[in-house]
Design a protein around this motif. Structure first.
Motif, PDB file in Angstrom:
ATOM      1  N   GLU A 130       0.854  -1.190   0.000  1.00 17.34           N
ATOM      2  CA  GLU A 130       0.000   0.000   0.000  1.00 17.34           C
ATOM      3  C   GLU A 130       0.890   1.241   0.000  1.00 17.34           C
ATOM      4  N   GLU A 131       0.424   2.320  -0.600  1.00 16.77           N
ATOM      5  CA  GLU A 131       1.262   3.493  -0.874  1.00 16.77           C
ATOM      6  C   GLU A 131       2.021   4.013   0.340  1.00 16.77           C
ATOM      7  N   ARG A 155       6.182   3.839   0.858  1.00 13.70           N
ATOM      8  CA  ARG A 155       7.041   5.000   1.101  1.00 13.70           C
ATOM      9  C   ARG A 155       7.939   4.770   2.319  1.00 13.70           C
ATOM     10  N   GLN A 156       7.327   4.298   3.395  1.00  8.33           N
ATOM     11  CA  GLN A 156       8.065   4.096   4.645  1.00  8.33           C
ATOM     12  C   GLN A 156       9.174   3.062   4.479  1.00  8.33           C
ATOM     13  N   LYS A 157       8.837   1.917   3.902  1.00  7.55           N
ATOM     14  CA  LYS A 157       9.808   0.822   3.778  1.00  7.55           C
ATOM     15  C   LYS A 157      10.930   1.160   2.797  1.00  7.55           C
ATOM     16  N   VAL A 158      10.563   1.764   1.668  1.00  5.87           N
ATOM     17  CA  VAL A 158      11.568   2.106   0.657  1.00  5.87           C
ATOM     18  C   VAL A 158      12.498   3.193   1.166  1.00  5.87           C
ATOM     19  N   THR A 159      11.938   4.189   1.859  1.00  3.93           N
ATOM     20  CA  THR A 159      12.757   5.276   2.403  1.00  3.93           C
ATOM     21  C   THR A 159      13.737   4.743   3.441  1.00  3.93           C
ATOM     22  N   GLY A 213      19.786  -2.457   1.225  1.00  4.06           N
ATOM     23  CA  GLY A 213      19.896  -3.239  -0.003  1.00  4.06           C
ATOM     24  C   GLY A 213      18.849  -4.318  -0.178  1.00  4.06           C
ATOM     25  N   GLN A 214      17.678  -4.130   0.433  1.00  2.00           N
ATOM     26  CA  GLN A 214      16.619  -5.138   0.344  1.00  2.00           C
ATOM     27  C   GLN A 214      15.985  -5.174  -1.043  1.00  2.00           C
ATOM     28  N   TYR A 215      15.971  -4.005  -1.735  1.00  2.00           N
ATOM     29  CA  TYR A 215      15.314  -3.904  -3.035  1.00  2.00           C
ATOM     30  C   TYR A 215      16.306  -3.517  -4.129  1.00  2.00           C
TER      31      TYR A 215
END
Length: 438
Positions: A60-61, A65-69, A77-79
């Motif tokens: 969910e948006e 945002r929270q996880k990617v930031t 380096g998870q993504y």
């Protein structure tokens, strides 16, 4: 016999080496329709790139945002591929968090020059592209042609705010729950402040002057907020301070809004007879202006980017090239129909006769996107990039806090003057704490 055994062993070793060399890309993405559709079509990518596997993390948006930031800021380096917005790209590229897409830019088949200039500009830092747009939007006026005809009004392709306000009051029929205009009122940097910041640009306002001094104590913001609050009181629906995109979409589709100024992506929703009671009555126009050279429309895109710390940048760029290419657009059209082609990113889509036929709002969407300039968003000069946001890390918190004050003014809990005074004070305080000017 020994030779046969040796050959079998050699073949087995080669096979395991091939398996070991296969690489997996982990892609963090948002759970909207276009991104979900992309996942369904990735067999095409895998067929063209048999050595690359894909692992999806669909969120969910707000969670995305929270996880990617967190991931990129801590270099976890998870993504390998990130789905990020136009807000993040200029900030993260300047912080050195994103890899530049140099191979993509140099690929003639990808044709980076086909990207819409306004969208490409928002993803470019110091002449380099740091993210590729998957889906783009601006904002525009959606209106009921039948109500305008009944009132003897004709919507210009490029209306002024004064015309819109006058028309909204004339087509309002509160006895029958038809309201002249629906605008975002729900507090949030991406909710009411997205609309109000874009609107304020057309009134000559700005968040900060060239020295990063907050500008809510200036007459342009006073004119913007006065106009908005009065218009919504006269011609808006009840409880407007709680309405965001989804609430206003529901009101418009049910026939309760005469006009709605919001994201161009909504055009397909209000035009779909399966979802909208007024699908055959909708017209489109550019966002309004005040004659100062700027329209009240924003600019946004969902984009694919690569963290600078990625060890799989080369294959990540291959995936991004596939997902944001002209060929991918054709693939969607073939499988899902032209109306579902990812909008707002490529000039060639808007030159396509099949797309124009499927999407009556195509030209107005393109004109809206092209009229937004994230590098020069305001009438007066500013030190920031961004149309409906300010591309600095502190904006999310400040923007939401200001949005709460403006939502309270719309609800009648405080006056416009009180809201502006509070906005000025809290913005000054937070910017000082953050060390501006830098």
């Amino acid at each position: 016999m020994k030779l046969k055994t040796l050959l079998l062993s050699a073949c087995s070793a080669l096979m395991f080496a091939g398996l070991a060399s296969a690489e997996t890309l982990t892609i963090a993405t948002v759970n909207n329709g276009d991104m979900v559709r992309m996942q369904k079509l990735t067999d095409d990518f895998k067929a063209k790139n048999p050595g690359i596997d894909l692992q999806w993390v669909t969120l969910e948006e707000n969670v995305l945002r929270q996880k990617v930031t967190t991931d990129i800021a801590t270099k976890a380096g998870q993504y390998d591929v990130l789905t990020i917005g136009t807000y993040e790209v200029p900030i993260w590229s300047k912080l050195g968090w994103l890899a530049s897409l140099d191979k993509l830019s140099a690929d003639k088949d990808y044709d980076v020059n086909d990207l819409l200039p306004a969208i490409r500009s928002g993803l470019t830092t110091d002449g380099k592209l740091y993210a590729a747009p998957f889906y783009g939007e601006s904002s525009m006026v959606m209106y009921r042609k039948d109500l305008f005809d009944k009132a003897g009004l004709k919507m210009p392709d490029a209306p002024t705010w004064d015309f819109v306000a006058d028309a909204a009051r004339k087509i309002t029929d509160k006895d029958h729950e038809v309201y002249g205009i629906c605008l975002r009122g729900k507090a949030g940097w991406g909710e009411n402040m997205a609309f109000l910041t874009a609107m304020s640009n057309s009134f000559g306002a700005r968040w900060f002057d060239e020295k990063w001094k907050a500008q809510f104590d200036q007459p342009e913001w006073k004119a913007t907020l006065d106009f908005y609050v009065k218009l919504m009181k006269d011609a808006g629906p009840p409880g407007a301070s709680s309405n965001g995109f989804n609430e206003n979409l529901a009101l418009f589709q049910s026939g309760k809004c005469g006009m709605w100024i919001d994201a161009t992506v909504a055009a397909s929703f209000v035009s779909d007879p399966k979802e909208s009671k007024v699908a055959d009555k909708v017209g489109f126009a550019l966002a309004p202006d005040k004659g100062l050279g700027k329209r009240g429309n924003w600019l946004w895109a969902w984009n694919l980017a690569i963290p600078a710390s990625s060890k799989k940048a080369e294959i990540a760029e291959k995936f991004i090239s596939w997902a944001t290419s002209k060929e991918y657009t054709s693939l969607v059209a073939q499988k899902e129909g032209w109306l579902n082609a990812p909008p707002g990113t490529r000039t060639s889509l808007y030159a396509n006769a099949d797309y124009q036929k499927a999407a009556s709002f195509a030209k107005m969407t393109l004109d809206s996107i092209n009229s937004a300039d994230p590098t020069h968003p305001t009438v007066k000069p500013v030190p920031y990039v961004g149309v409906q946001f300010v591309a600095i890390p502190e904006f999310q918190g400040i923007g939401t806090a200001v949005g709460q004050q403006f939502s309270a003014a719309l609800a009648g809990q405080i006056s416009v003057d009180q809201a502006l005074k509070a906005a000025q004070q809290l913005t000054e305080r937070e910017m000082k704490k953050a060390g501006y000017p830098k």
